[in-house]
Design a protein around this motif. Structure first.
Motif, mmCIF file in Angstrom:
data_model
loop_
_atom_site.group_PDB
_atom_site.id
_atom_site.type_symbol
_atom_site.label_atom_id
_atom_site.label_comp_id
_atom_site.label_asym_id
_atom_site.label_seq_id
_atom_site.Cartn_x
_atom_site.Cartn_y
_atom_site.Cartn_z
ATOM 1 N N ASP A 69 -1.912 13.892 32.256
ATOM 2 C CA ASP A 69 -2.821 12.785 32.516
ATOM 3 C C ASP A 69 -2.129 11.498 32.086
ATOM 4 O OD1 ASP A 69 -4.833 10.931 32.727
ATOM 5 O OD2 ASP A 69 -6.161 11.860 31.251
ATOM 6 N N SER A 70 -1.762 10.675 33.037
ATOM 7 C CA SER A 70 -1.031 9.449 32.731
ATOM 8 C C SER A 70 -1.829 8.479 31.866
ATOM 9 C CB SER A 70 -0.608 8.747 34.035
ATOM 10 O OG SER A 70 0.264 9.567 34.779
ATOM 11 N N ASN A 71 -3.149 8.634 31.841
ATOM 12 C CA ASN A 71 -3.997 7.752 31.031
ATOM 13 C C ASN A 71 -4.241 8.297 29.631
ATOM 14 O OD1 ASN A 71 -4.438 5.803 33.123
ATOM 15 N ND2 ASN A 71 -5.888 7.223 34.071
ATOM 16 N N SER A 72 -3.679 9.453 29.338
ATOM 17 C CA SER A 72 -3.889 10.069 28.030
ATOM 18 C C SER A 72 -3.318 9.193 26.912
ATOM 19 C CB SER A 72 -3.215 11.449 28.008
ATOM 20 O OG SER A 72 -3.066 11.915 26.684
ATOM 21 N N HIS A 73 -4.131 8.944 25.893
ATOM 22 C CA HIS A 73 -3.673 8.161 24.741
ATOM 23 C C HIS A 73 -2.522 8.875 24.040
ATOM 24 C CE1 HIS A 73 -3.738 5.598 21.207
ATOM 25 N NE2 HIS A 73 -3.828 6.675 20.449
ATOM 26 N N ALA A 74 -2.633 10.193 23.910
ATOM 27 C CA ALA A 74 -1.602 10.965 23.219
ATOM 28 C C ALA A 74 -0.267 10.879 23.949
ATOM 29 C CB ALA A 74 -2.029 12.424 23.077
#
Length: 245
Positions: A111-116
């Motif tokens: 997920d490119s939007n993942s904070h991690a």
């Protein structure tokens, strides 16, 4: 709380996983089931051994002189490293404190939007991105998943201006169809952060692992990629380079 990661194995003197001499960490666990995978023993998320970032760093630091002399560093591969972003972030933070170049070898299925994941990218100097196939349906046949997330991740790396070495495996009859290679080239040309393109020949050196794991190896009748197959793909992906030779 100490963050730990599931690791399959280590390679001390890697020379094909980024610039210079690399210490390569192979993470355990991968969602893909690539038909040509030569490390199916890294798929199972229940396998591997738990390590802390400090335990891995202590191994890495032994090779600091080799990194400095060759422009090398650490590469985290797999399995799929982006399945364990918190651990790799902790490891890369410590590596950066030691002045060690950091790289990730990934299939980009995340997920490119993942904070991690984005926090991890803050400490990543280079991404070796494997694009298995540019056609989404063929990508799913090859890996078990569409390439939507992979291409989104490639575009995300481009927006963040993170250097990328793009990798593509040439499998005769599966990934060497001319219209697909043209489409791949067009996608690559839309990115400004690709520093290098590596085309890798399909081989069968990992076939025995499939048999040992009682897995069906569907490419028994597929020949390894020879000079003809590699040159066919190279001429499309490197047209300017070939004209200058």
């Amino acid at each position: 709380m100490t963050v730990k990661g599931k690791i399959h194995s280590f390679e001390s003197f890697g020379t094909v996983d980024g610039p210079g001499i690399r210490f390569v960490v192979f993470m355990q666990g991968c969602p893909f089931r690539c038909l040509y995978c030569h490390n199916p023993d890294t798929w199972n998320f229940d396998g591997g051994t738990w390590y802390s970032a400090d335990e891995v760093l202590n191994k890495v630091k032994r090779y600091l002189p080799y990194f400095k002399n060759s422009g090398g560093g650490i590469t985290v591969s797999g399995g799929e490293p982006l399945a364990q972003p918190e651990f790799i972030t902790e490891l890369f933070k410590k590596c950066k404190q030691e002045g060690i170049h950091t790289a990730i070898d990934t299939n980009g299925f995340t997920d490119s939007n993942s904070h991690a994941v984005n926090t991890l990218l803050d400490y990543t100097d280079l991404v070796l991105l494997d694009i298995k196939h540019i056609d989404s349906e063929k990508h799913e046949s090859l890996t078990g998943f569409s390439n939507e997330k992979v291409l989104e991740f490639a575009q995300h790396l481009n927006k963040r201006k993170i250097p990328v070495w793009l990798r593509y495996v040439v499998v005769p009859g599966l990934t060497d169809f001319k219209p697909d290679i043209i489409k791949l080239r067009e996608f690559i040309e839309s990115l400004i952060n690709v520093e290098k393109i590596e085309i890798l020949p399909f081989h069968k050196m990992g076939e025995y692992k499939w048999k040992n794991l009682n897995l069906e190896y569907k490419l028994c009748d597929t020949p390894p990629a020879d000079k003809y197959h590699m040159e066919k793909v190279r001429k499309i992906l490197y047209p300017d380079k070939l004209k200058s030779e």
